[in-house]
Design a protein around this motif. Structure first.
Motif, PDB file in Angstrom:
ATOM      1  N   GLN A 843     -24.191  18.010 -20.498  1.00 21.78           N
ATOM      2  CA  GLN A 843     -23.237  17.023 -19.982  1.00 21.78           C
ATOM      3  C   GLN A 843     -23.213  15.772 -20.857  1.00 21.78           C
ATOM      4  OE1 GLN A 843     -23.888  15.699 -15.961  1.00 21.78           O
ATOM      5  NE2 GLN A 843     -22.374  14.094 -16.099  1.00 21.78           N
ATOM      6  N   VAL A 844     -24.407  15.286 -21.231  1.00 21.03           N
ATOM      7  CA  VAL A 844     -24.482  14.101 -22.090  1.00 21.03           C
ATOM      8  C   VAL A 844     -23.853  14.397 -23.452  1.00 21.03           C
ATOM      9  CG1 VAL A 844     -26.063  12.578 -23.347  1.00 21.03           C
ATOM     10  CG2 VAL A 844     -26.480  13.087 -20.936  1.00 21.03           C
ATOM     11  N   LEU A 845     -24.173  15.558 -24.019  1.00 23.20           N
ATOM     12  CA  LEU A 845     -23.629  15.907 -25.331  1.00 23.20           C
ATOM     13  C   LEU A 845     -22.103  16.025 -25.281  1.00 23.20           C
ATOM     14  CD1 LEU A 845     -26.302  18.534 -26.414  1.00 23.20           C
ATOM     15  CD2 LEU A 845     -25.919  16.305 -27.460  1.00 23.20           C
ATOM     16  N   LYS A 846     -21.571  16.590 -24.191  1.00 21.94           N
ATOM     17  CA  LYS A 846     -20.114  16.713 -24.073  1.00 21.94           C
ATOM     18  C   LYS A 846     -19.457  15.346 -23.950  1.00 21.94           C
ATOM     19  CE  LYS A 846     -20.022  21.405 -22.183  1.00 21.94           C
ATOM     20  NZ  LYS A 846     -19.816  22.255 -21.000  1.00 21.94           N
ATOM     21  N   ARG A 847     -20.163  14.414 -23.291  1.00 21.57           N
ATOM     22  CA  ARG A 847     -19.620  13.059 -23.208  1.00 21.57           C
ATOM     23  C   ARG A 847     -19.660  12.356 -24.563  1.00 21.57           C
ATOM     24  NH1 ARG A 847     -21.036  10.403 -17.264  1.00 21.57           N
ATOM     25  NH2 ARG A 847     -19.722  11.891 -16.124  1.00 21.57           N
ATOM     26  N   MET A 848     -20.723  12.606 -25.326  1.00 21.80           N
ATOM     27  CA  MET A 848     -20.790  12.053 -26.682  1.00 21.80           C
ATOM     28  C   MET A 848     -19.675  12.642 -27.545  1.00 21.80           C
ATOM     29  SD  MET A 848     -24.944  12.101 -27.186  1.00 21.80           S
ATOM     30  CE  MET A 848     -24.971  11.419 -28.835  1.00 21.80           C
ATOM     31  N   ILE A 849     -19.413  13.923 -27.354  1.00 24.77           N
ATOM     32  CA  ILE A 849     -18.332  14.579 -28.094  1.00 24.77           C
ATOM     33  C   ILE A 849     -16.984  13.948 -27.741  1.00 24.77           C
ATOM     34  CG2 ILE A 849     -17.013  16.735 -28.228  1.00 24.77           C
ATOM     35  CD1 ILE A 849     -19.750  18.198 -28.024  1.00 24.77           C
ATOM     36  N   LYS A 850     -16.766  13.700 -26.452  1.00 32.42           N
ATOM     37  CA  LYS A 850     -15.500  13.097 -26.039  1.00 32.42           C
ATOM     38  C   LYS A 850     -15.368  11.678 -26.586  1.00 32.42           C
ATOM     39  CE  LYS A 850     -12.595  12.074 -22.035  1.00 32.42           C
ATOM     40  NZ  LYS A 850     -12.451  12.113 -20.570  1.00 32.42           N
ATOM     41  N   CYS A 851     -16.490  10.916 -26.579  1.00 32.87           N
ATOM     42  CA  CYS A 851     -16.464   9.557 -27.132  1.00 32.87           C
ATOM     43  C   CYS A 851     -16.017   9.594 -28.592  1.00 32.87           C
ATOM     44  CB  CYS A 851     -17.846   8.906 -27.036  1.00 32.87           C
ATOM     45  SG  CYS A 851     -18.345   8.452 -25.374  1.00 32.87           S
ATOM     46  N   CYS A 852     -16.654  10.457 -29.382  1.00 32.20           N
ATOM     47  CA  CYS A 852     -16.312  10.548 -30.809  1.00 32.20           C
ATOM     48  C   CYS A 852     -14.861  10.989 -30.995  1.00 32.20           C
ATOM     49  CB  CYS A 852     -17.255  11.511 -31.516  1.00 32.20           C
ATOM     50  SG  CYS A 852     -18.964  10.943 -31.591  1.00 32.20           S
ATOM     51  N   SER A 853     -14.397  11.892 -30.150  1.00 38.83           N
ATOM     52  CA  SER A 853     -13.022  12.378 -30.261  1.00 38.83           C
ATOM     53  C   SER A 853     -12.031  11.253 -30.003  1.00 38.83           C
ATOM     54  CB  SER A 853     -12.798  13.529 -29.280  1.00 38.83           C
ATOM     55  OG  SER A 853     -11.455  13.971 -29.321  1.00 38.83           O
ATOM     56  N   LEU A 854     -12.271  10.461 -28.947  1.00 44.68           N
ATOM     57  CA  LEU A 854     -11.349   9.375 -28.607  1.00 44.68           C
ATOM     58  C   LEU A 854     -11.472   8.196 -29.565  1.00 44.68           C
ATOM     59  CD1 LEU A 854     -11.656   9.585 -24.742  1.00 44.68           C
ATOM     60  CD2 LEU A 854      -9.705  10.214 -26.140  1.00 44.68           C
ATOM     61  N   LEU A 855     -12.554   8.152 -30.332  1.00 42.37           N
ATOM     62  CA  LEU A 855     -12.692   7.151 -31.388  1.00 42.37           C
ATOM     63  C   LEU A 855     -12.154   7.678 -32.723  1.00 42.37           C
ATOM     64  CD1 LEU A 855     -16.268   5.829 -30.526  1.00 42.37           C
ATOM     65  CD2 LEU A 855     -14.129   4.570 -30.272  1.00 42.37           C
ATOM     66  N   ASN A 856     -11.543   8.859 -32.677  1.00 43.40           N
ATOM     67  CA  ASN A 856     -10.988   9.515 -33.866  1.00 43.40           C
ATOM     68  C   ASN A 856     -12.044   9.834 -34.916  1.00 43.40           C
ATOM     69  OD1 ASN A 856      -8.429   9.631 -32.864  1.00 43.40           O
ATOM     70  ND2 ASN A 856      -7.587   7.990 -34.093  1.00 43.40           N
ATOM     71  N   CYS A 857     -13.286  10.051 -34.478  1.00 41.66           N
ATOM     72  CA  CYS A 857     -14.362  10.456 -35.388  1.00 41.66           C
ATOM     73  C   CYS A 857     -14.544  11.968 -35.252  1.00 41.66           C
ATOM     74  CB  CYS A 857     -15.650   9.700 -35.061  1.00 41.66           C
ATOM     75  SG  CYS A 857     -15.500   7.917 -35.264  1.00 41.66           S
ATOM     76  N   HIS A 858     -13.604  12.718 -35.810  1.00 42.96           N
ATOM     77  CA  HIS A 858     -13.512  14.139 -35.520  1.00 42.96           C
ATOM     78  C   HIS A 858     -14.594  14.968 -36.203  1.00 42.96           C
ATOM     79  CE1 HIS A 858      -9.823  13.287 -33.432  1.00 42.96           C
ATOM     80  NE2 HIS A 858      -9.298  12.715 -34.499  1.00 42.96           N
ATOM     81  N   THR A 859     -15.070  14.518 -37.367  1.00 45.53           N
ATOM     82  CA  THR A 859     -16.154  15.273 -38.019  1.00 45.53           C
ATOM     83  C   THR A 859     -17.438  15.157 -37.198  1.00 45.53           C
ATOM     84  OG1 THR A 859     -15.125  14.512 -40.072  1.00 45.53           O
ATOM     85  CG2 THR A 859     -17.164  15.756 -40.269  1.00 45.53           C
ATOM     86  N   GLN A 860     -17.669  13.983 -36.618  1.00 37.42           N
ATOM     87  CA  GLN A 860     -18.827  13.814 -35.731  1.00 37.42           C
ATOM     88  C   GLN A 860     -18.721  14.753 -34.529  1.00 37.42           C
ATOM     89  OE1 GLN A 860     -19.192   9.641 -34.749  1.00 37.42           O
ATOM     90  NE2 GLN A 860     -18.877   9.016 -36.872  1.00 37.42           N
TER      91      GLN A 860
END
Length: 959
Positions: A843-860
């Motif tokens: 759950q935490v990792l998926k939230r980190m993934i969503k954060c990076c996605s919405l910050l346009n940090c797609h490689t992260q």
């Protein structure tokens, strides 16, 4: 009034409720209601919501007799709806700041295209081909508003954070959301293609010196009343609101500056154009009334743009550089005056004028230059790292990964500089006990991290070590260093500890204390301290602080006076004396003295809580401080079982303390108690509830008034918050945080975006009277409580995860990443060890993934998808398809260990013709340790190594 509205009015009159929300069709039936509604204090629905509703209804497709879907009909109903949407926008004076904030790009595009149509802009003619000076004023203004929005939207779409706004396409599930995203991308594509034309139109408008007019509700009514009017100078074209040329030019200069600044990323020479437009916008803004409703320029953002342009174009105002910290730093960076830069950072450790993010961005900029080969910056980067670490320590923050890496093998000069910075960063005139304690913790951390014993002794012999650390801490550290020195061949003899110097017992302790107070000679003071520590095993660092001593003398004198004639007054004075001593001990604990209170003080506190003297005035504050004292020193057993019920019923703080103690006492057991937890829950819910009163207005409607500070609870919320901010015991704070997290999740009712916390399962999962709970009070209290807890211990992993979740559910994704990474650092020794799986759950990792996605940090995003128990290839591949990425892209490829993702990267770069990036991916995939034929242990080791390095790289970015 319509029949439906009358029915709803009848219902609202018979049942207390909030005033009913007006529906869009009421305005369609009676257009005169619109202006009346918009003039209200807090219209519901709001103006932007009305625009959405009107356009949504006007754009609904129709179905013919053959069940075929047809485009929206061009009939009177739909035309009226579109006109009402325009009238609402006119009511907002076409303020693009408000419209952009409240409407999605597709809705605003629809609105402005309708505005162009109504304003009689010639159809089929490019705006760049129009001569604005010959058009009617309202027509020209419509063209300018559209093109201003076009370039502003291009700029806003390049920002990393995306806001969720209401729109007609967000009605169903993911398919409609995807449709809206595609529609938005199509509109943005067109706007980007026409960007050059929009810029030309706006630059042409700057040559027009006459005033403009913008449509108002009245002018739109005139147009509606005479639809056949030609595109000439009619009353409707000049009956709008007059906009001065200076006012328009100011906004156009600001918007053009924004688009040129955005284009400067790919063409740095364009920054000069941006700076020139921002300069003119600033000049015009000083001539205008900034409080006017038509002023849409964000002055704070304009100031930021102006400062950035001066830095990027390497021009500055010498006078400004001397007076602003930002100007000084920019000047130092431009002139490569790194000595002055470091001095400025040290001074800022005292003044705290530069934000944490700005200081670290300067460090990262120089670190980037160092990595590109400028080896002369190595010492500068080390010194900036030290300065920022000391600043972080003084603010109670987590020390960065780069500082811990610096401490692995530091030079003697680095440690010497660190001690100098520590000394100069403590304000000699206004140093607080809190800042001294934080500095002591920092020095102790440095000592513990240093592997070179000679450097550790160098720190331990420094005056700050002697002054700030407590006796027990110094003893433990010195013993550890002695053990280390026994196994290390040091070239020089270790510095002796002052405990090794023999003490003289010929001088009375009180006389030495008096000399210590009067002496100003450093050597004399050191000798006195050595002798004092040899005589008595107690600290002397507060020997000259007599506030509590004087208070005790005065209370004692009062006690002697009243003892002879009034037993009750004697007890009152004993209670006040107890309050003073409890506060004195708690103040010492807050400053870092964690020695348990003497048994006599604990016994007196218990005596107060068991007091049964009738007719004795008892101050609630005494009970509050005693309860806080007992909770902080884990006297839960006593609070649970031995406090008289009469005192519990008469003092709300004692009742709270008993419920908290009972809940905490049973938490470690195999079965977490729910009975006591439910009692505490009900008390807190009452505190956070609001009383409601119903009032009938002059028109007969019933409105619901909510009272913020309700008398329903045993305490007002503000006093409850003050009480909680006196607590220090971690389990108590964790329990209260988990309670408010559960309450927060219930009142928000958003199962996808819930906050997590320890022990959350002990609380009820629903509320009987949800409407009475003050949602804002719950949210604010949770944020304040977590912030307070982290100020006491910024390394508590559970609290850090809760803080990260709070930022996540409020769409503050960069801050959420900061705290998710902090939670990982504190339980993995700054990512030198694997993060426990119960911390970085899926759950935490998926939230980190969503954060990076919405910050346009797609490689992260793609790299983090590997961390999940089952690699999320779909999300990773979708992220790698994005070309508008704000991270370092191929520089992160070295952190990818999943061969499938690497193979997809080579394919996607080949497809795009990006040969350089494809070679980076091929190099990464060709590493021998990633060969699928390797033993599982080798593959796991390769994955762990890349995880560690990737998380450390993220920490540098987000800390």
């Amino acid at each position: 009034m319509s029949a439906e509205a009358a029915d709803r009015e009848a219902v609202s009159g018979s049942r207390p409720c909030t005033p009913p929300q007006a529906s869009w069709f009421e305005f369609l039936l009676d257009p005169s209601l619109l202006e009346q509604h918009l003039r209200g204090l807090h219209p519901d629905p709001s103006p932007v919501q009305l625009i959405v509703q009107f356009l949504e209804q006007a754009s609904k497709p129709s179905v013919n007799e053959q069940n075929q879907v047809q485009p929206p009909a061009d009939n009177r109903r739909n035309r009226t709806l579109k006109l009402m949407a325009l009238k609402v926008a006119a009511h907002l004076t076409w303020d693009l700041n408000l419209l952009e904030k409240g409407l999605t790009i597709p809705v605003l595009n629809m609105l402005l295209n309708e505005f162009l149509c109504v304003s009689r802009v010639p159809p089929g003619v490019k705006h760049v081909d129009l001569d604005l000076s010959t058009l009617p004023p309202t027509t020209a203004m419509a063209v300018l508003i559209y093109n201003r929005w076009a370039i502003r939207t291009i700029v806003l779409s390049s920002f990393p954070e995306k806001q969720t706004k209401p729109g007609p396409h967000q009605l169903n599930m993911m398919s409609l959301v995807q449709q809206e995203k595609e529609l938005t991308e199509n509109i943005l594509s067109v706007l980007r293609e026409q960007a050059t034309d929009s810029i030309t139109v706006l630059e042409g408008a700057l040559n027009i010196k006459k005033d403009f007019y913008i449509h108002t509700l009245r002018s739109l009514d005139l147009l509606a009343a005479d639809p056949s009017t030609a595109n000439g100078e009619t009353e409707s074209s000049t009956a709008g609101l007059r906009i001065s040329a200076d006012h328009l030019h100011c906004q156009v200069h600001y918007d053009l500056g924004g688009i040129y600044f955005q284009q400067g990323c790919s063409d740095p020479s364009v920054y000069e154009k941006a700076k020139e437009h921002f300069r003119k916008a600033r000049e015009l803004l000083t001539k205008l009334d900034s409080s006017a409703s038509l002023c849409c320029v964000d002055e704070q953002r304009l100031a930021g743009y102006w400062s950035a342009c001066k830095t990027l174009t390497e021009t500055s105002d010498p006078g400004e550089s001397q007076h602003t910290p930002y100007g000084q730093i920019s000047c130092f960076m431009r002139n490569h005056d790194y000595g002055a830069l470091i001095e400025a950072f040290i001074r800022d450790n005292v003044t705290l004028s530069l934000p944490h993010s700005f200081r670290h961005s300067i460090q990262l900029e120089l670190l980037h230059k160092l990595q590109q080969g400028d080896r002369a910056l190595e010492e500068v980067c080390h010194k900036l790292c030290v300065c920022n670490a000391v600043r972080d320590a003084l603010e109670g923050g987590v020390l960065g990964v780069s500082f811990h890496q610096l401490l692995i093998k530091p030079s003697k000069n680095t440690i010497s500089f660190l001690l100098e910075v520590c000394t100069r960063s403590l304000d000699k005139e206004h140093r607080s006990e809190t800042s001294k304690r934080k500095m002591a913790i920092f020095i102790k951390t440095v000592c513990n991290r240093l592997e070179d014993v000679s450097l550790a002794f160098m720190v331990s012999s420094h005056k700050l070590f002697m002054e700030l650390l407590q006796d027990e801490e110094k003893k433990i550290l010195m013993e550890q260093m002695r053990k280390s020195s026994a196994t290390v061949n040091l070239s020089a003899k270790p510095l002796p500890s002052f405990y090794d110097i023999p003490a003289s017992t010929s001088v009375n302790i009180s006389q030495l204390e008096q000399q210590l107070i009067l002496s100003l000679d450093p050597r004399h003071i050191r000798q006195i301290l050595i002798e004092l520590h040899g005589m008595a095993e107690r600290p002397f660092w507060r020997v000259n602080s007599k506030d509590f001593a004087h208070a005790r003398q005065l209370f004692t004198a009062c006690l002697e006076l009243v003892t002879e004639f009034s037993p009750k007054l004697r007890q009152v004075m004993l209670n006040e004396l107890l309050l003073m001593e409890v506060r004195g001990h708690e103040a010492g604990a807050a400053e870092g003295n964690m020695e348990r209170p003497p048994p006599d003080l604990v016994s007196r506190v218990r005596g107060y809580l068991e007091m049964r003297i009738h007719d004795l005035p008892l101050r609630q504050i005494v009970g509050e401080e005693c309860v806080v004292f007992m909770l902080n020193w884990r006297e839960n057993e006593y609070l649970t079982l031995q406090v008289p019920q009469s005192l519990v019923n008469s003092n709300p703080y004692i009742k709270l303390g008993q419920l908290i103690a009972s809940t905490c006492k049973e938490l470690p057991g195999p079965k977490e108690s729910r009975r006591t937890a439910k009692e505490l829950w009900e008390v807190v819910v009452q505190i956070c509830s609001v009383s409601s009163q119903h009032k009938r207005s002059s028109d007969g409607r019933v409105s619901l008034l909510k009272q913020r500070e309700s008398s329903m609870g045993i305490l007002p919320r503000s006093k409850f918050m003050t009480f909680m901010k006196k607590l220090r015991e971690p389990l108590v704070l964790t329990t209260l945080i988990s309670l408010f997290v559960r309450l927060h999740n219930i009142v928000r009712d958003d199962i996808v975006n819930e906050v997590t916390a320890e022990h959350i399962s002990i609380w009820p999962s629903s509320l009987a009277n949800l409407q009475s709970v003050d949602v804002e009070a719950v949210v604010v209290t949770l944020k304040e409580l977590v912030n307070y807890a982290l100020s006491l211990n910024p390394n508590n992993q559970s609290w850090l995860c809760t803080q990260a979740d709070i930022y996540f559910v409020t769409n503050q994704y960069s801050a959420a990443m900061h705290y998710y990474l902090q939670a990982g650092t504190v339980c993995s020794d700054y990512f030198t060890k694997p993060v426990p799986p119960d911390v970085y759950t899926d759950q935490v990792l998926k939230r980190m993934i969503k954060c990076c996605s919405l910050l346009n940090c797609h490689t992260q995003v793609a790299v983090l998808c590997q961390f999940l128990r089952e690699v999320d290839y779909m999300t990773a591949f979708k992220a790698l398809q994005e070309q508008n990425s704000h991270d370092s892209m191929d520089s992160f490829y070295d952190y990818i260990w999943d061969v499938t993702i690497l193979e997809y990267l080579t394919y996607i770069h080949h497809k795009r013709g990006e040969s350089d990036k494809r070679q980076v991916a091929i190099k990464a995939i060709g590493q021998t340790e990633l060969n699928s034929s390797n033993p599982e242990e080798v593959l796991q080791l390769a994955a762990q190594k890349r995880k560690k390095k990737f998380l450390q790289a993220l920490a540098k970015l987000y800390f």
